[in-house]
Scaffold this motif. Structure first.
Motif, PDB file in Angstrom:
ATOM      1  N   PHE A 261      -2.228  15.583 -13.289  1.00 43.92           N
ATOM      2  CA  PHE A 261      -1.966  15.508 -11.850  1.00 43.92           C
ATOM      3  C   PHE A 261      -0.669  16.199 -11.450  1.00 43.92           C
ATOM      4  CE2 PHE A 261      -4.458  11.276 -11.199  1.00 43.92           C
ATOM      5  CZ  PHE A 261      -5.645  11.986 -11.234  1.00 43.92           C
ATOM      6  N   GLN A 326      -5.287  15.379  -5.795  1.00 41.87           N
ATOM      7  CA  GLN A 326      -4.954  15.920  -7.114  1.00 41.87           C
ATOM      8  C   GLN A 326      -6.211  16.325  -7.873  1.00 41.87           C
ATOM      9  OE1 GLN A 326      -1.522  15.890  -5.867  1.00 41.87           O
ATOM     10  NE2 GLN A 326      -1.687  16.492  -8.006  1.00 41.87           N
ATOM     11  N   TYR A 329      -7.354  19.760  -6.834  1.00 41.06           N
ATOM     12  CA  TYR A 329      -6.671  20.884  -7.447  1.00 41.06           C
ATOM     13  C   TYR A 329      -7.327  21.241  -8.793  1.00 41.06           C
ATOM     14  CZ  TYR A 329      -2.904  20.133  -4.076  1.00 41.06           C
ATOM     15  OH  TYR A 329      -2.161  20.005  -2.921  1.00 41.06           O
TER      16      TYR A 329
END
Length: 332
Positions: A261, A326, A329
Motif C-alpha cells: 500500500f 490503495q 493503484y
C-alpha cells in the motif's frame, strides 16, 4: 504456433498481475484456472505447456497440483509464484518438479530473466498472442485477499525462521462484518475451546484498526517445547510468550501490507484480553466498540506441532475507502 500458458491462481488480481507481467513479444495463448482442480483439467486439455502456479488455493493446493502432474506425468513446465516465501516451501516445490519459484508480488523483469534463463522465452520474437479467456472485474474482497496472502506469507516466513519450523498457511478470509457478525466469527474460530487472546491497535495514513491474536490452550504445551522454556506454567512467562508472538505476526503482516500500500503503520502495545477462557467471555467488553468493520482472518498452524493461533485484523469502516484507493493503484 503459440505456446499455451496457464495461470493458476485463486485471485483475480494475481491472475491479472501475472498476465500483464509476461513479455509482450512472447507468442503465447493465455488461459486461466481459479483453483488447482481447474488447473489440472486445463493441463490435461493441453492448455498449459507452461504453468504459473500459486500454492495456497481452495479445492486443490499448488502442492497437490505438482503431485498430480508428477504422478500422471503430465507435460507441463511449472513455475511457482507464491506469497509463501518460506525456504521449506522453495525446497518442497523443487522436489515436486517445479523448475523455479518466484515471490509475490511479481516483478516482471525478474520473471522475464528467469524465462530467458530456462530457454522458455527468447526476446525479439513475433507475438500473435491470443486474448485471455476471461476479462474479470476485480472486487475489493478478492484484491484484498491477494494482498493479505502476500502479507501472511511474510509473517509466516518470519515466524518460521525464528522458530525453525514450517508454517502451514491457509487462504486468508476477507469479509465486511457488523459487530454481531464479528462476534459469531470469533465464536466460530474458537468454538468450544478455551483460549487466550492478545489485542494490538494500529494506525497509518487513514487506515486504522485493531489486530487480535487468539491462542488455543492446547497449543501451550507444544509452545513450551518449541521455545525451549522449562516452565510455561508461570503466568508472567506465558504473557511474555503471547506478546512476543503477537508482535512478530502482527508486525510482519502489517509490514507486508505497508509495502504493497506504500503506507507505514504504527503499532500500539500488546494488550492481553483474557486467558484460558471461552472466547465469548474474553471479548464481552470489546463488543461495544465494534461496529461495521472490514476483517481479515488468517489461521496459522505449525507443521508437526499442536500449535495454532488465529490472526484477525479489524479495519474501521472509515478505513475502507482508503484501502479501496490503495487497491486501485495495484490494479492500474
Amino acid at each position: 504456433m503459440s505456446t499455451p500458458v496457464l495461470i493458476c491462481d485463486d485471485s483475480a488480481l494475481a491472475r491479472k498481475q501475472i498476465a500483464r507481467s509476461l513479455p509482450k513479444d512472447w507468442d503465447i495463448s493465455i488461459h486461466f484456472a481459479k483453483d488447482g482442480q481447474e488447473g489440472i483439467e486445463s493441463i490435461r486439455q493441453h492448455k498449459g505447456d507452461v504453468v504459473f502456479l500459486d500454492l495456497n488455493m481452495p479445492v486443490m493446493s499448488g502442492y497437490e497440483v505438482l503431485e498430480t502432474i508428477k504422478r500422471e506425468d503430465l507435460p507441463a513446465i511449472v513455475i511457482v509464484i507464491s506469497g509463501d516465501v518460506q525456504s521449506e516451501a522453495y525446497k518442497r516445490v523443487r522436489e515436486l518438479g517445479a523448475i523455479d519459484f518466484i515471490e509475490k508480488p511479481i516483478n516482471s523483469e525478474k520473471l522475464t530473466t528467469l524465462l530467458e534463463q530456462y530457454g522458455i522465452y527468447k526476446p525479439g520474437g513475433y507475438s500473435s498472442r491470443s486474448a485471455p479467456e476471461e476479462i474479470e472485474r476485480i472486487e475489493l474482497r478478492d484484491a484484498l485477499q491477494e494482498v493479505s496472502n502476500i502479507a501472511m506469507g511474510h509473517a509466516g516466513d518470519l515466524l518460521g525462521r525464528l522458530l525453525d519450523v514450517f508454517i502451514l498457511l491457509p487462504v486468508p478470509n476477507v469479509n465486511t462484518l457488523e459487530g454481531s457478525e464479528l462476534h459469531m466469527t470469533l465464536n466460530h474460530i474458537a468454538q468450544y475451546e478455551k483460549v487466550s487472546a492478545v489485542s494490538q491497535g494500529f494506525i497509518g495514513s487513514g487506515i486504522n484498526g485493531e489486530a487480535i491474536i487468539i491462542f488455543h490452550d492446547a497449543s501451550f504445551s507444544d509452545m513450551t517445547k518449541l521455545l525451549q522454556y522449562e516452565d510455561l506454567e508461570s503466568n508472567h512467562l506465558e504473557i511474555e510468550v503471547m506478546n512476543d508472538i503477537s508482535n512478530i505476526l502482527i508486525g510482519a503482516f502489517l509490514n507486508g501490507l505497508a509495502e504493497q500500500f506504500n503506507i507505514p503503520f504504527s503499532q500500539g502495545q500488546p494488550n492481553v484480553l483474557g486467558q484460558h477462557a471461552k472466547i465469548e467471555d474474553i471479548i464481552k467488553n470489546q463488543q461495544e466498540c465494534w461496529q461495521k468493520m472490514l476483517t481479515i482472518e488468517v489461521n496459522y498452524r505449525i507443521q508437526d506441532h499442536n500449535i495454532k493461533c488465529d490472526l484477525l485484523l479489524l479495519f474501521t469502516e472509515d478505513s475502507i475507502p482508503v484501502i479501496q484507493t490503495q487497491i486501485g493503484y495495484l490494479l492500474d
